[in-house]
Design an enzyme around this catalytic site. Structure first.
Site, mmCIF file in Angstrom:
data_model
loop_
_atom_site.group_PDB
_atom_site.id
_atom_site.type_symbol
_atom_site.label_atom_id
_atom_site.label_comp_id
_atom_site.label_asym_id
_atom_site.label_seq_id
_atom_site.Cartn_x
_atom_site.Cartn_y
_atom_site.Cartn_z
ATOM 1 N N CYS A 24 0.831 -1.209 0.000
ATOM 2 C CA CYS A 24 0.000 0.000 0.000
ATOM 3 C C CYS A 24 0.866 1.260 0.000
ATOM 4 O O CYS A 24 0.543 2.248 -0.670
ATOM 5 C CB CYS A 24 -0.917 0.028 1.219
ATOM 6 S SG CYS A 24 -2.020 -1.380 1.294
ATOM 7 N N ASP A 117 -20.716 12.362 -15.634
ATOM 8 C CA ASP A 117 -22.134 12.143 -15.321
ATOM 9 C C ASP A 117 -22.311 11.415 -13.979
ATOM 10 O O ASP A 117 -23.425 11.017 -13.631
ATOM 11 C CB ASP A 117 -22.818 11.342 -16.450
ATOM 12 C CG ASP A 117 -22.121 9.993 -16.695
ATOM 13 O OD1 ASP A 117 -21.143 9.681 -15.988
ATOM 14 O OD2 ASP A 117 -22.564 9.262 -17.595
HETATM 15 C C1 BEZ Z 1 0.464 -4.734 1.787
HETATM 16 O O1 BEZ Z 1 0.024 -3.633 1.535
HETATM 17 O O2 BEZ Z 1 1.666 -4.958 1.734
HETATM 18 C C2 BEZ Z 1 -0.452 -5.853 2.163
HETATM 19 C C3 BEZ Z 1 -1.630 -5.602 2.838
HETATM 20 C C4 BEZ Z 1 -2.447 -6.665 3.191
HETATM 21 C C5 BEZ Z 1 -2.096 -7.963 2.855
HETATM 22 C C6 BEZ Z 1 -0.924 -8.199 2.144
HETATM 23 C C7 BEZ Z 1 -0.096 -7.140 1.804
#
Ligand code: BEZ
Length: 202
Positions: A24, A117
């Site tokens: 993330c 829209d």
């Molecule tokens: C990650 O962002 O690294 C991750 C998050 C949840 C499960 C596996 C990886």
């Protein structure tokens, strides 16, 4: 559309499983770097995860540091703090296979693109263990915007600037008028003339 103000504004909502997680962090870092590209295309960005505002602010510092920048509590787009998973449930973003330490499902990596829209134009879903390719997301936005305004479709592996296909519903005579750069029709064993290419219209 790019030159017009808000009536022509597009939107992208992208969820991620959790703050302070490795994939993330790389994704949001890349999204932050690409923010000017989304802005050029008149696409408003918004992220979502099931953590608190306080976590988001603190995590933003890590993301900026990952990007080699000052560890500020700010990104070029907001992150929705969906702490109680209300939006995630409503929008079908939870991944039943990916659980937190309390056994609660995390958000999957969902991408929703909305048109001016306010209708959903694209939905893609990646599992938590596969980071998204934000170059692909920009490419898809380019295709969505082009095909929203011109009677064309983009073929496999299309990139901006490549030739596009004339939509099958457009009769030849109309297509000739609409696409003055010309139409190339590929001959096929069926004899049917449906593979009609034209240079990408302006
Ligand atoms: C990650 O962002 O690294 C991750 C998050 C949840 C499960 C596996 C990886």
């Amino acid at each position: 559309c790019q030159l017009l103000p808000s009536p022509c504004r597009w939107g992208i909502l992208f969820s991620h499983p959790r703050d302070f997680t490795p994939v993330c962090t790389t994704e949001l870092g890349r999204a932050a770097k690409l923010a000017p590209e989304f802005s050029k295309r008149n696409v408003k960005m918004i992220a979502l995860s099931i953590d608190s505002v306080q976590d988001h602010l603190s995590w933003c510092k890590d993301i900026n540091a990952y990007n080699g920048e000052q560890p500020a509590e700010k990104l070029p787009f907001p992150i929705i703090a969906d702490k109680n998973r209300e939006l995630a449930v409503k929008l079908g973003m939870l991944d039943p296979d990916e659980l937190d330490k309390d056994g609660m499902p995390l958000t999957a990596r969902v991408v929703f693109v909305f048109g001016p829209d306010k209708k959903l134009k694209l939905s893609i879903l990646y599992p938590a263990t596969t980071g998204r390719n934000f170059d692909e997301i920009l490419r898809v936005v380019d295709s969505l915007q082009l095909t929203a305004y011109k009677k064309v479709a983009t073929p496999v592996d299309w990139k901006p600037g490549d030739s596009v296909m004339v939509v099958p519903t457009l009769p030849d005579e109309e297509a000739k008028k609409l696409f003055p750069k010309g139409i190339f029709t590929k001959e096929l064993p069926s004899g049917k003339k449906y593979l009609r290419y034209t240079p990408q219209p302006e």
